[in-house]
Design an enzyme around this catalytic site. Structure first.
Site, PDB file in Angstrom:
ATOM      1  CE1 TYR A 219       5.839   5.231  -2.186  1.00  0.00           C
ATOM      2  CE2 TYR A 219       4.272   3.344  -1.517  1.00  0.00           C
ATOM      3  CZ  TYR A 219       5.255   3.762  -2.479  1.00  0.00           C
ATOM      4  OH  TYR A 219       5.321   3.243  -3.533  1.00  0.00           O
TER       5      TYR A 219
ATOM      6  N   GLY B  25       8.214  -1.034  -8.074  1.00  0.00           N
ATOM      7  CA  GLY B  25       8.216  -1.611  -6.766  1.00  0.00           C
ATOM      8  C   GLY B  25       6.712  -1.977  -6.274  1.00  0.00           C
ATOM      9  CG  ASP B  26       4.070   0.929  -5.903  1.00  0.00           C
ATOM     10  OD1 ASP B  26       4.171   0.950  -4.833  1.00  0.00           O
ATOM     11  OD2 ASP B  26       4.190   2.032  -6.475  1.00  0.00           O
ATOM     12  NE  ARG B  27       1.801  -5.721 -11.224  1.00  0.00           N
ATOM     13  CZ  ARG B  27       0.604  -5.945 -11.613  1.00  0.00           C
ATOM     14  NH1 ARG B  27      -0.005  -5.561 -12.517  1.00  0.00           N
ATOM     15  NH2 ARG B  27      -0.293  -6.608 -10.698  1.00  0.00           N
TER      16      ARG B  27
END
Length: 493
Positions: free
Chosen positions: A137, A255-257
């Site tokens: 990030y 996006g994280d999943r």
């Protein structure tokens, strides 16, 4: 499965409330706060989701020593947390929502931070992992040379999925797959000096191919929000992966999943195309269940009040294809909504803004002889969200509503004048007496009308409620009307 997540932590704060009136000081909604929720974002969200799936998760990151860090440590209890020196404040994203509709976000401490240290335990967690997810990030953790060296070594023996960020570092050579969204892929390609991609169709695969060669990764999966994803491998043609149709308020956490699921499937030995397809489906299912905001928070993280759970819009994650801004080719074609089988530009704009977590505002009317009252209403409406779409009555519709001598100004000219206003992003013309059919396709988050009555008295209120939208009124401006202006012009003539 032993999963190591390497990446930057964020603290997500949701302030939830209701709003049924505008401030007398400015044309902005007044939010009555119902509750405040805090949860781990960034790499913390990836780790949380993987732990909920039953994996043995270690999070390699950097944590400060401020109040935000205390909230993060509570939210991440239950997993092994290995951290470097606290070199910067906790990056915090505070979102204010009216029901499920985002109003504004405040970012604190989100600028790039100094590169944190890498301890021996952090290096060991990377060396002993069975699969690794890098959630970059842009906060510095992936710039650490010791961590990069460990990730390069790990990529030779185990699956490594790298979720990049425009402010982050370049993925190390040899990772299994890099997962930028389309907007990130274009930004990263431009930053790397690669030839820009303009074509939004074939350009997705082109951008993936150029980044694949630049990063020397084994594959690149470019995600496109509700349009699915495109998988580009070192050998063979690009593969389109459709996303299941689902109702999504906003794409926070998709996006994280996806990155976490993809890594887990690869760790189980699933072939990359099948793993990517399953991961896209998992991301869609996650969003249909409420996304990141549906996750339980740590004890003490919710302040008293009936917190209205709804989705969050993180701009760094999953913006839809061709992130739309004001006048991004919207409204260039004016269509009679009821007479055209194709979807007008305004509907496409609404879908794009919604896919990137934005708030779609709509208003409607005849707008015959545009005057200052119209301009004030439109400006106030645009201030509530990320795009404003005007539903405009056609000439035939105006004649049925106002009489044979109206409109005074033709439909084409009325639309052109509206689009000349900086606060109007698109115009959709409808031929019916009411805008209900038009609204069904646009599905705005907020429908704005001028007047001195209650929002729930608007005839469109019941329709908006069927998809979670709401009606808002803005102040009525007396002595400013099309009829009054027409009478004045008649006297002059």
């Amino acid at each position: 499965m032993k999963v190591t997540v390497v990446g930057d932590l964020l603290l997500d704060v949701d302030i939830n409330g209701t709003a049924t009136r505008l401030s007398p000081d400015a044309p902005v909604p007044v939010v009555d706060v119902g509750g405040v929720r805090r949860r781990a974002g960034g790499a913390g969200l990836v780790a949380t989701l993987l732990m909920r799936d039953g994996h043995d998760v270690t999070l390699v990151t950097a944590v400060s020593d401020d109040d935000g860090a205390a909230h993060l440590r509570r939210a991440l209890s239950g997993m092994e947390l290995l951290t470097g020196a606290p070199l910067a404040p906790t990056p915090t994203k505070t979102r204010v929502r009216i029901g499920s509709h985002p109003v504004v976000r405040f970012d604190e401490g989100c600028a790039p931070a100094p590169t944190p240290d890498c301890t021996g335990d952090m290096r060991a967690a990377i060396d002993s992992a069975e699969v690794i997810v890098v959630a970059d990030y842009g906060r510095g953790i992936t710039f650490n040379e010791d961590i990069r060296d460990a990730l390069t070594t790990a990529a030779r023996r185990i699956p490594v999925v790298w979720d990049p960020h425009p402010s982050g570092s370049q993925p190390v050579s040899g990772v299994s797959v890099v997962t930028p969204n389309l907007a990130e892929a274009r930004t990263l390609a431009k930053a790397a000096g690669l030839e820009p991609v303009v074509d939004p169709g074939a350009g997705t695969a082109q951008a993936g191919t150029r980044l694949l060669e630049h990063w020397n990764s084994r594959a690149v999966l470019v995600t496109k929000g509700e349009a699915g994803a495109v998988l580009v491998e070192a050998t063979g043609p690009a593969t389109d992966i459709p996303a299941p149709r689902t109702s999504v308020a906003d794409p926070c956490g998709a996006g994280d999943r996806l990155a976490g699921s993809l890594a887990a499937y690869l760790g189980l030995g699933v072939a990359l195309p099948e793993a990517a397809s399953r991961a896209v489906a998992d991301a869609s299912a996650f969003l249909s269940e409420g996304g990141a905001a549906s996750l339980a928070v740590d004890a003490g993280a919710v302040e008293p009040g009936p917190a209205a759970a709804g989705p969050d819009p993180a701009d760094a994650v999953e913006p839809g294809p061709g992130a739309a801004g004001p006048h991004a080719d919207a409204g260039a074609v004016v269509e009679l909504f009821g007479n055209q089988p194709s979807r007008p530009d305004g509907v496409q704009l609404a879908a794009e803004v919604r896919a990137q977590g934005g708030t779609v505002i709509a208003t409607g009317g005849c707008f015959d002889l545009l005057h200052a009252g119209h301009a004030r209403t439109l400006a106030a409406a645009r201030a509530m969200g990320d795009c404003l779409i005007v539903c405009l009555n056609s000439d035939q519709s105006v004649r049925r509503l106002k009489g044979p001598h109206r409109p005074i100004v033709s439909m084409e000219d009325r639309a052109e004048l509206l689009l000349a206003l900086s606060c109007v992003d698109a115009v959709v013309v409808f031929d019916e007496d009411t805008p209900e059919d038009c609204l069904e396709f646009i599905r705005p988050d907020i429908w704005v009308k001028g007047g001195d009555y209650q929002p729930d008295e608007l005839p469109e209120a019941r329709l908006l409620a069927t998809w979670g939208g709401q009606c808002v009124t803005v102040p009525f401006h007396p002595a400013r009307s099309t009829s009054g202006l027409a009478e004045a012009l008649a006297k002059v003539g």
